[in-house]
Design an enzyme around this catalytic site. Structure first.
Site, PDB file in Angstrom:
ATOM      1  N   ASP A  25       0.822  -1.205   0.000  1.00 42.08           N
ATOM      2  CA  ASP A  25       0.000   0.000   0.000  1.00 42.08           C
ATOM      3  C   ASP A  25       0.863   1.264   0.000  1.00 42.08           C
ATOM      4  OD1 ASP A  25      -2.697   1.315   0.484  1.00 42.08           O
ATOM      5  OD2 ASP A  25      -1.618   2.006   2.262  1.00 42.08           O
ATOM      6  N   GLU A  70       0.931  -0.487  -5.140  1.00 43.88           N
ATOM      7  CA  GLU A  70      -0.024   0.593  -5.354  1.00 43.88           C
ATOM      8  C   GLU A  70       0.807   1.875  -5.426  1.00 43.88           C
ATOM      9  OE1 GLU A  70      -3.614   3.144  -3.318  1.00 43.88           O
ATOM     10  OE2 GLU A  70      -1.862   2.481  -2.226  1.00 43.88           O
TER      11      GLU A  70
END
Length: 759
Positions: A414, A467
């Protein structure tokens, strides 16, 4: 107290223990050689009586109370090597008698080699050394504890097994490693515990275990002893085939979900158990045709509203849905069903909750001391000090832990952009440049490369996904070519551009045609995954259906077109839960998926469409076999902005593997003649306007044979009719030898006729 015993005792060190300021209690407490005898010392705060009892024979030796605070000593009439396993029977100051095992007779289970590897950031199984580990030593059952806290004056384990008294089980510092350790007899799986740290100056406080394998359900904050080795895995067949299942030229279609919102809670609680979720999730994923699930963070976190993205227990699956063994069952069952499991992982930042990693040993141990380096203004969280080897080791070993102990098939990292840039989300003066004066976070970049390198070496076939929302180069580039080494990158550009385009009323789309086609300009700069993720359907952004313009009918048509376009565009696929039902209501963590929509025809049609698209995607190599090569995609027409349509071909490795895709983004029906790469038949295998999906039924039911009519700079073409806001996929069927011969004869005749006509 007898004079001989008094003289044998080191009273300054005894005071260190009584005042709870000792970092090497093993040097004093427990059994120690005293000539031909053994001196045993023990500390039971405020106790009035203590005796040593041999476990096997029951032989008892009374101890002398050397200090009123509860310090006891005894001489055993035997050499220390001959002292059998024993325990204490103690009478407390409250008159209650209790039994206590000997915690101070065991050598460290952590070696100098372990601490050297940890200090250099290369101990990839450090989680097997630090934390809490139930085991038996010399036949005595208990738990081994270890924690890294170099600046602490003293560290103790406190828990259900010692009345949460930090004086009882003071830990031993291992040389200059900063690690404290102890084995505590009787501490067992299910017991709650924390570490009590005392600093110079006297400040004393409790911390949860950074390496704990389980934790209490919030709002309680203690760590919980658990046994990760009791579960019996049955997924070896899947794990052994993992590399061929998810690496290289294979279809990957991911169902992203938040575990707390998938299934109805049980027994009046707030959440369903991991096991129950698995039982309901598996048939749904199989029915819908997804290859993988991606779980928003399952690691322990204090705040529900963070959805798991503010992790406080990196080595513990959240207690919201059950035990670690329950989560192992979850992964095991998905694997047995042939479904891959990808875990969201958050090494970019951590929360400031005082019982967690922040200011852990009285210093900024895991974070930076300078807030310009250690504080995230966007999220109010702390940033890891990636340049400290023990901290990068904590994170790298954690990613490996979820793969090696919980059998995860992939890690989706993330907020990678926030890690790569020192000035991410910061204004001038709020960040510190790197040693070269730039804004790249060199330490974080090195940590990422290190992780991706060791992951591939230790776990073949496991994928890592970034990401990453910027144009940082070579996110998926090879490590030996200056890349970061990820297997895939979320294509945020595609998502943002496409959703920006599709929001326009079809009347205005011709002015924004470039936003629709721009993604193909950089489609092969990285190995991409196309995503319509949870981030796009929260906090006022509207659901996927809610983003679509027009009245109800047009909204559903646009959504069907959107999913079909994504599935035929190069890149792996990801869709967030509820969006394959066409939810109108924005997702939030307090409600489950609106499964009742399955009984509403239009929503049922969306689900059927996604299921069929997944099937087409998985069963047609044209859509994945050359996903990462320009050879797998060919524009037929991408410049007809005024008509708002696209035509392109997807190609497989074999010559006859080809799909023709024609997409009508206009609000009117169109009959479009488009060029084709090869003469042959083109049979429609999918049309988003099919009645079964909720469309009007404007489909191309008969296979179309290409005609020798030049179009789009190609010698042959077909004509396709399309409903407003629809997409058609046509499968190429090569002509037979007889048909090819007839085609040649026909062309010869046509040429002769043309010559005659020209004369």
């Amino acid at each position: 107290m007898n004079n001989r015993l008094y003289k044998l005792m080191n009273w300054p060190k005894v005071e260190e223990i009584i005042y709870s300021e000792c970092d090497n209690p093993h040097a004093l407490l427990g059994p120690h050689k005293s000539g031909s005898q053994t001196l045993v010392q023990a500390y039971f705060p405020e106790a009035v009586k203590a005796a040593i009892v041999f476990n096997e024979t029951g032989e008892t030796f009374q101890m002398e109370r050397a200090d009123d605070d509860g310090y006891f000593a005894a001489l055993l009439p035997m050499p220390d090597k001959e002292v059998p396993v024993y325990h204490y029977v103690v009478k407390g100051g409250d008159g209650v008698t209790f039994r206590s095992g000997e915690a101070y007779r065991y050598a460290p289970l952590i070696t100098k080699k372990d601490t050297d590897k940890f200090k250099n950031g290369i101990h990839y199984t450090i989680y097997e050394k630090l934390g809490a580990h139930p085991m038996a030593l010399d036949g005595v059952k208990g738990t081994y504890f270890a924690v890294w806290a170099p600046a602490a004056l003293r560290v103790s384990v406190v828990g259900d097994f010692n009345r949460w008294d930090g004086r009882v089980h003071q830990m031993r510092r291992l040389w200059d490693s900063g690690i404290f350790e102890i084995f505590i007899p009787g501490a067992k799986a299910g017991d709650n515990y924390k570490f009590e740290l005392k600093l110079k100056g006297g400040l004393t406080y409790l911390k949860a275990d950074p390496y704990c394998n389980a934790a209490q359900l919030r709002p309680d904050t203690a760590s919980v002893i658990t046994d990760l080795y009791s579960f019996v895995w049955e997924d070896s067949e899947f794990v052994n085939k993992r590399e061929e299942f998810q690496t290289g030229d294979v279809p990957i279609s991911v169902y992203e979900l938040y575990l707390g919102s998938f299934a109805e809670p049980e027994d009046g609680g707030k959440y369903a158990n991991y096991r129950t979720i698995a039982e309901k999730l598996i048939p749904y994923v199989k029915e819908m045709g997804y290859t993988h699930v991606e779980l928003m963070p399952v690691m322990e976190h204090p705040l529900d509203a963070s959805w798991g993205y503010q992790v406080i227990g990196y080595y513990a699956p959240t207690a919201r849905y059950g035990s670690p063994q329950d989560f192992m069952y979850f992964v095991n069952e998905l694997h047995k069903a042939g479904i891959g499991v990808i875990l969201d992982w958050v090494p970019a930042h951590f929360p400031r909750d005082t019982y967690g990693l922040s200011n852990f040993d009285g210093t900024c141990l895991y974070e930076h001391w300078d807030p310009r380096q250690g504080f995230h203004p966007h999220w109010g969280t702390l940033i890891y000090n990636y340049g400290r080897p023990e901290v990068s080791n904590y994170l790298i070993a954690n990613a490996l832990f979820w793969v090696e102990k919980y059998h995860a098939d992939g890690i989706r990292m993330d907020a990678v952009a926030s890690m790569l840039y020192l000035d991410y989300g910061k204004n001038d003066g709020e960040w510190v440049p790197n040693i070269y004066g730039g804004h790249d976070n060199l330490e974080a970049i090195e940590m990422i490369k290190h992780l991706n390198s060791i992951m591939k070496k230790r776990n073949r076939g496991v994928i890592t996904i970034a990401e990453e929302s910027t144009a940082f180069p070579k996110i998926t580039g090879a490590l030996n070519d200056g890349g970061l080494g990820f297997d895939l990158k979320w294509n945020m550009g595609f998502m943002n551009d496409y959703l920006g385009y599709i929001r326009y009323d079809p009347y205005f789309r011709s002015y924004h045609h470039g936003e629709l086609t721009f993604s193909m300009i950089y489609a092969y700069s990285e190995k991409f995954m196309l995503v319509f993720s949870h981030d796009e359907v929260v906090h006022g952004k509207a659901t996927m259906l809610g983003k679509m313009p027009g009245e109800r009918e047009q909204k559903f048509a646009n959504l069907r077109l959107t999913y079909a376009y994504m599935m035929t565009h190069p890149g792996k696929k990801l869709l967030f839960m509820g969006q394959d039902l066409g939810e109108f209501d924005e997702w939030n963590e307090n409600r489950i998926v609106e499964w009742n929509l399955n009984s509403v025809p239009e929503h049922e049609g969306i689900a059927k469409l996604v299921s069929d698209l997944n099937g087409i995607y998985r069963n047609n190599p044209e859509l994945y076999a050359l996903d990462e090569s320009p050879k797998g995609f060919e524009w037929i027409n991408h410049i007809a902005a005024e008509k708002c349509y696209l035509a392109y071909a997807r190609k497989g490795k074999k010559q006859d593997e080809m799909l023709l895709v024609v997409a009508n983004f206009a609000g009117i029906p169109q009959e479009l003649t488009v060029g084709v790469p090869a003469a042959g038949r083109y049979k429609e295998i999918f049309n988003s306007d099919d009645v079964k999906y909720g469309g009007t039924g404007m489909v191309n039911s008969r296979a179309k044979r290409s005609r020798g009519v030049e179009c789009d700079d190609r010698a042959d073409s077909v004509t396709v009719k399309l409903a407003p806001l629809s997409l058609s996929i046509l499968k190429y069927i090569p002509l037979t030898k007889e048909e090819l011969a007839g085609e040649k004869e026909k062309n010869k005749t046509a040429k002769k006729m043309k010559k005659v006509k020209d004369k």
